[in-house]
Design an enzyme around this catalytic site. Sequence first.
Site, mmCIF file in Angstrom:
data_model
loop_
_atom_site.group_PDB
_atom_site.id
_atom_site.type_symbol
_atom_site.label_atom_id
_atom_site.label_comp_id
_atom_site.label_asym_id
_atom_site.label_seq_id
_atom_site.Cartn_x
_atom_site.Cartn_y
_atom_site.Cartn_z
ATOM 1 N N HIS A 61 -16.022 -57.907 52.957
ATOM 2 C CA HIS A 61 -15.198 -59.092 52.737
ATOM 3 C C HIS A 61 -14.492 -59.554 54.003
ATOM 4 O O HIS A 61 -14.400 -58.842 55.011
ATOM 5 C CB HIS A 61 -14.180 -58.841 51.620
ATOM 6 C CG HIS A 61 -13.145 -57.795 51.933
ATOM 7 N ND1 HIS A 61 -11.960 -58.077 52.581
ATOM 8 C CD2 HIS A 61 -13.110 -56.452 51.673
ATOM 9 C CE1 HIS A 61 -11.247 -56.970 52.705
ATOM 10 N NE2 HIS A 61 -11.913 -55.972 52.168
ATOM 11 N N CYS A 111 -13.059 -50.523 51.513
ATOM 12 C CA CYS A 111 -14.033 -51.606 51.659
ATOM 13 C C CYS A 111 -14.247 -51.936 53.135
ATOM 14 O O CYS A 111 -13.476 -51.529 54.002
ATOM 15 C CB CYS A 111 -13.565 -52.843 50.899
ATOM 16 S SG CYS A 111 -13.705 -52.675 49.100
#
Length: 535
Positions: free
Chosen positions: A427, A446
């Site tokens: 992301h 992440c």
Amino acid sequence: MLSVFRTSTSILLTACFAATATMANTTSDAAPDTAFQMAVAENVPNASGIAEFYRINGFSPIWVGDAPEHAQRRAALIKALSNTDLHGLPAASYDVQALLDQMQNARSVRDLGAVEAELTRVFVEYADDLYAGALRPAKIDEGLVRKVERRSAAEHLQGIDTHGATYLDQLAPQSVQYRALMKQKLALETLVDQGGWGPTVPVAKLEHGDTSPNVLKLRNRLVSMGYLNPTASPGFDDGLLAAVRAFQTAHGLEPDGVAGQGTITELNRPASDRLKAVYVALERERWLPRERGPRHILVNQTDFSAKIVDDGLVTFETRAVIGKNIKDRRSPEFSDQMEHMVINPSWYVPRSIITKEYLPKLQANPGAVGHIEITDRRGRQVNRGAVDFTQFTARNFPFAMRQPPSKGNALGLVKFMFPNKYNIYLHDTPQKSLFAREVRAFSHGCIRLAQPFDFAYALLARQEEDPKAFFQRVLRTGKETKVDLEQSVPVHLIYRTAYIGPKGEVQYRRDVYNRDRKIWDALQKAGVVLPDVQG
């Protein structure tokens, strides 16, 4: 090591091989009814699948028959087992000499049944180790969640039975990376045996224009490592500056040309340390899927990078941030399929963050983390002022939390999804300054991308005539929008402290999570041994 095939040994065994072949081939019954078959059945482990293979195969010998193919298989297996060190496998596990002794001492059909069983057992172990790795990742580190593609014992036996000796050549990964790592392993073993790279360099800052004995030591070290041609210059000149930068680039350091503490620490690592990293890299390469995908995404956590690879060539690369080096935040290693992206994403706060980080703040001040919406089970926003957060614990907290789409959203303006049980994805991020750091381990697990828009354009280029215009049009709506990829893209989250770059250059990275140290320790316990000399 191939002495078992000497003429004298062949004379001793020929009669037994012939008798074995005749007796084994006179029956097609599943149950053993000859001395050879009984010996095979008694000496193979039932739970391994080997016994079932022989029952289906009518107990026909793979190794100890008198046909040319049997001799070829035997010779090829002994040769392969004698060269396991080429792959960084624990040679002692296969005990080639014990096999040779057992073969040479065989005097009866029953003896040959035992030889057949032992050759098969060792072959299956070797084939499994070379095809999918000698270690089981999940037993080494909780972040090693990769599912390794393994073949069953029956598949390996069918392979050698059908394809003969050529099957052994197909077991190791056929990737360019694996072959290049094997070559580097041999070069480092020779180097270590010769004493390594020589004297280390004192840890003191050295930069362009300096003149001192330490500069000479720095120069000599870089010459011995191949980054600089020999020269009599006593100072930190342009040539030495270029060599320092080349070394820094090859080791994931900021290429500023200054030999500071970080650079000299890496420079002083002994060749044996680099050799260990290559051994580990070979094992890790065996864990990866054989088919990576013509187009795939490769995230090397130790390199803090994300790449798109098309037909073996890197077509896009960006800096990345990975999980922080603390428990529950380290990024795991696995492969999956990227299915879609979400433009203008909401951030649905993971339960672990809610209970560990946000609940204590809300208990102290209900107005805390005001940029996050608190929602009930039906997704309705909760009035903070009407809730006594002190009555809840991490176990019974009944609410969810969501950050709506915005430039300040924790996920930035786009996320890339490959749905998995670890809740890991790629992301954007509003924290752009972190990409300037040399070591970029800051996230909750992440992978954050420095150039997420360009990454999106590259992915969309195969399904949109103008991927940039399409992306920007959706972005301007400000609405959370899911965009499916017409063709899913394999994603491989790897962790490689030694690898070969696109131009054949050797690259080394720091062991951010100490995972490679654990893998090396496990390889040592399995029997892998390095040369004694350190340097």
